[in-house]
Design an enzyme around this catalytic site. Sequence first.
Site, PDB file in Angstrom:
ATOM      1  N   GLU A  76       0.833  -1.219   0.000  1.00  0.00           N
ATOM      2  CA  GLU A  76       0.000   0.000   0.000  1.00  0.00           C
ATOM      3  C   GLU A  76       0.865   1.267   0.000  1.00  0.00           C
ATOM      4  O   GLU A  76       0.536   2.272   0.636  1.00  0.00           O
ATOM      5  CB  GLU A  76      -1.019  -0.041   1.137  1.00  0.00           C
ATOM      6  CG  GLU A  76      -1.940  -1.252   0.936  1.00  0.00           C
ATOM      7  CD  GLU A  76      -3.300  -1.151   1.560  1.00  0.00           C
ATOM      8  OE1 GLU A  76      -3.756  -0.037   1.809  1.00  0.00           O
ATOM      9  OE2 GLU A  76      -3.904  -2.226   1.765  1.00  0.00           O
TER      10      GLU A  76
HETATM   11  N1  CAA Z   1      -6.366  11.662  -4.207  1.00  0.00           N
HETATM   12  C1  CAA Z   1      -6.857  12.131  -5.389  1.00  0.00           C
HETATM   13  N2  CAA Z   1      -6.073  12.331  -6.482  1.00  0.00           N
HETATM   14  C2  CAA Z   1      -4.757  12.042  -6.360  1.00  0.00           C
HETATM   15  C3  CAA Z   1      -4.190  11.560  -5.176  1.00  0.00           C
HETATM   16  C4  CAA Z   1      -5.057  11.370  -4.047  1.00  0.00           C
HETATM   17  N3  CAA Z   1      -4.609  10.917  -2.872  1.00  0.00           N
HETATM   18  N4  CAA Z   1      -2.868  11.378  -5.370  1.00  0.00           N
HETATM   19  C5  CAA Z   1      -2.607  11.734  -6.645  1.00  0.00           C
HETATM   20  N5  CAA Z   1      -3.752  12.141  -7.230  1.00  0.00           N
HETATM   21  C6  CAA Z   1      -3.935  12.636  -8.607  1.00  0.00           C
HETATM   22  C7  CAA Z   1      -3.083  13.878  -8.859  1.00  0.00           C
HETATM   23  O1  CAA Z   1      -3.759  15.052  -8.453  1.00  0.00           O
HETATM   24  C8  CAA Z   1      -2.891  13.821 -10.357  1.00  0.00           C
HETATM   25  O2  CAA Z   1      -4.058  14.265 -11.022  1.00  0.00           O
HETATM   26  P1  CAA Z   1      -4.050  15.574 -11.985  1.00  0.00           P
HETATM   27  O3  CAA Z   1      -2.967  15.336 -13.007  1.00  0.00           O
HETATM   28  O4  CAA Z   1      -5.425  15.587 -12.540  1.00  0.00           O
HETATM   29  O5  CAA Z   1      -3.736  16.737 -11.095  1.00  0.00           O
HETATM   30  C9  CAA Z   1      -2.811  12.315 -10.631  1.00  0.00           C
HETATM   31  O6  CAA Z   1      -3.450  11.673  -9.530  1.00  0.00           O
HETATM   32  C10 CAA Z   1      -1.398  11.820 -10.769  1.00  0.00           C
HETATM   33  O7  CAA Z   1      -0.742  12.110  -9.556  1.00  0.00           O
HETATM   34  P2  CAA Z   1       0.834  12.284  -9.447  1.00  0.00           P
HETATM   35  O8  CAA Z   1       1.318  13.204 -10.526  1.00  0.00           O
HETATM   36  O9  CAA Z   1       1.141  12.629  -8.036  1.00  0.00           O
HETATM   37  O10 CAA Z   1       1.332  10.806  -9.819  1.00  0.00           O
HETATM   38  P3  CAA Z   1       2.772  10.183  -9.760  1.00  0.00           P
HETATM   39  O11 CAA Z   1       2.961   9.363 -10.973  1.00  0.00           O
HETATM   40  O12 CAA Z   1       3.788  11.212  -9.407  1.00  0.00           O
HETATM   41  O13 CAA Z   1       2.630   9.084  -8.561  1.00  0.00           O
HETATM   42  C11 CAA Z   1       2.566   8.236  -6.310  1.00  0.00           C
HETATM   43  C12 CAA Z   1       2.338   9.432  -7.263  1.00  0.00           C
HETATM   44  C13 CAA Z   1       2.201   8.790  -4.940  1.00  0.00           C
HETATM   45  C14 CAA Z   1       4.005   7.768  -6.302  1.00  0.00           C
HETATM   46  C15 CAA Z   1       1.590   7.085  -6.689  1.00  0.00           C
HETATM   47  O14 CAA Z   1       1.952   6.502  -7.929  1.00  0.00           O
HETATM   48  C16 CAA Z   1       1.536   5.999  -5.646  1.00  0.00           C
HETATM   49  O15 CAA Z   1       0.844   6.143  -4.629  1.00  0.00           O
HETATM   50  N6  CAA Z   1       2.254   4.864  -5.860  1.00  0.00           N
HETATM   51  C17 CAA Z   1       2.201   3.731  -4.954  1.00  0.00           C
HETATM   52  C18 CAA Z   1       1.088   2.800  -5.318  1.00  0.00           C
HETATM   53  C19 CAA Z   1       0.750   1.877  -4.191  1.00  0.00           C
HETATM   54  O16 CAA Z   1       0.485   2.287  -3.068  1.00  0.00           O
HETATM   55  N7  CAA Z   1       0.689   0.576  -4.493  1.00  0.00           N
HETATM   56  C20 CAA Z   1       0.266  -0.381  -3.530  1.00  0.00           C
HETATM   57  C21 CAA Z   1      -0.411  -1.493  -4.211  1.00  0.00           C
HETATM   58  S1  CAA Z   1      -1.963  -1.927  -3.511  1.00  0.00           S
HETATM   59  C22 CAA Z   1      -1.619  -2.967  -2.229  1.00  0.00           C
HETATM   60  O17 CAA Z   1      -0.534  -3.092  -1.763  1.00  0.00           O
HETATM   61  C23 CAA Z   1      -2.813  -3.655  -1.684  1.00  0.00           C
HETATM   62  C24 CAA Z   1      -2.558  -4.938  -1.015  1.00  0.00           C
HETATM   63  O18 CAA Z   1      -2.823  -5.966  -1.582  1.00  0.00           O
HETATM   64  C25 CAA Z   1      -2.137  -4.964   0.406  1.00  0.00           C
END
Ligand code: CAA
Length: 380
Positions: free
Chosen positions: A363
């Site tokens: 996550e």
């Molecule tokens: N809420 C709403 N919108 C959001 C947001 C949030 N929390 N975070 C980002 N966004 C939106 C941004 O506003 C942007 O939209 P706009 O272009 O329209 O403004 C869009 O999403 C893209 O955002 P970023 O430019 O910030 O994206 P990024 O490529 O830089 O990535 C990141 C950001 C935080 C690294 C993201 O990719 C991320 O969270 N990665 C990790 C994924 C993850 O947690 N994976 C876990 C897998 S699930 C799991 O583990 C479950 C399980 O089985 C236990």
Amino acid sequence: MNLNLTEEQLAVRDAARDFAQNVLKPGVIERDRDQRFPADEIRQLGELGFMGMMVDPQYGGSGMDTVSYVLAMEEISKVDASASVCMSVNNSLVCYGLQEFGTEEQKQKFLVPLASGQKIGAFCLSEPEAGSDATSQRTTAVDMGDHYLLNGTKNWITNGNSASTYLVIAQTDPEKGHRGINALIVERDMPGFQIGAKEDKLGIRGSDTHTLMFQDVKVPKENRIGEDGFGFKFAMKTLSGGRIGIAAQALGIASGAMELAIAYSKERKAFGKEIHKHQAIGFKLADMATQIEAARLLTLKSAALKDAGENYDLASSMAKLYASEVAMKQTVEAVQIHGGYGYVKEYHVERLMRDAKITQIYEGTSEVQKIVISRAVLSE
Ligand code: CAA
């Protein structure tokens, strides 16, 4: 933030504690050894209302708040982090996602059985080449008019083989980047959907983690969550709440290890006195207690913000980052306090130490949390 828990919240915590100590604890060492999913125990958690804790009762849930969810997650995770990750994914990723963003039809068809514990859900975002960089989805959902044609592979999927309902994130229009991604509800029996190998893991060995394969799976349009292109934001918004659940899991792993370390330090004697009377051990316990309390406060703060309808993205990332780091550090210390006994399975702390590691990875890794936190504080 009100630091006093209500009678209801205390009752939820006590019910979770009883279940963890009396139902989960007796077989937890064997389930970890045999990599056995706690199917019967999860069914019972569902009957008690712990699988759809924050879902409105009209959709089969318990209608509780996020603070109660954190308290329950901590108690279950003290004993069995494999059961608690199943509970966390079902509650805060799958049920939350459907309740918040699903249509009325989707809620009736999919949320009701998930929230009432009759079925289990999975959240499918990670891929062989897209983990932290979640916008780089290779799984495709091609728009065919009345349905999407889904092709690709998902990795590390919690509840991979025990789930019936899968929320799958896939790319529909690569030219639009993250705005071309959709979230689709996939059912286990859809033709072309295959469940692949089970992972043989360091920790949370009772949790069933699988690779999933999709080959020309026809997913009806009505199974898309939200507007066309909402899938990435759906994943981010859902994961924000998911991180509260994993922070609570990490907190439980750490506090479970601390309880064991305190009990052992009062029983075990060395150099003529109980080992907690040696400053070397007493100071370790002081650091442990202080860091765990700080992790608890961050986690409860993020839950309280969510319950108040305020933005909790920053708070949940801070809670998840800090609680998971504390879990890793302090479970190592709990093993150290136990000495040689800590290294054998019978004493439980070695399992908690192995289980702690994943909380720094899933996550959103600790490094991903630091991306979220640094961007938020720099934009203030
Ligand atoms: N809420 C709403 N919108 C959001 C947001 C949030 N929390 N975070 C980002 N966004 C939106 C941004 O506003 C942007 O939209 P706009 O272009 O329209 O403004 C869009 O999403 C893209 O955002 P970023 O430019 O910030 O994206 P990024 O490529 O830089 O990535 C990141 C950001 C935080 C690294 C993201 O990719 C991320 O969270 N990665 C990790 C994924 C993850 O947690 N994976 C876990 C897998 S699930 C799991 O583990 C479950 C399980 O089985 C236990």
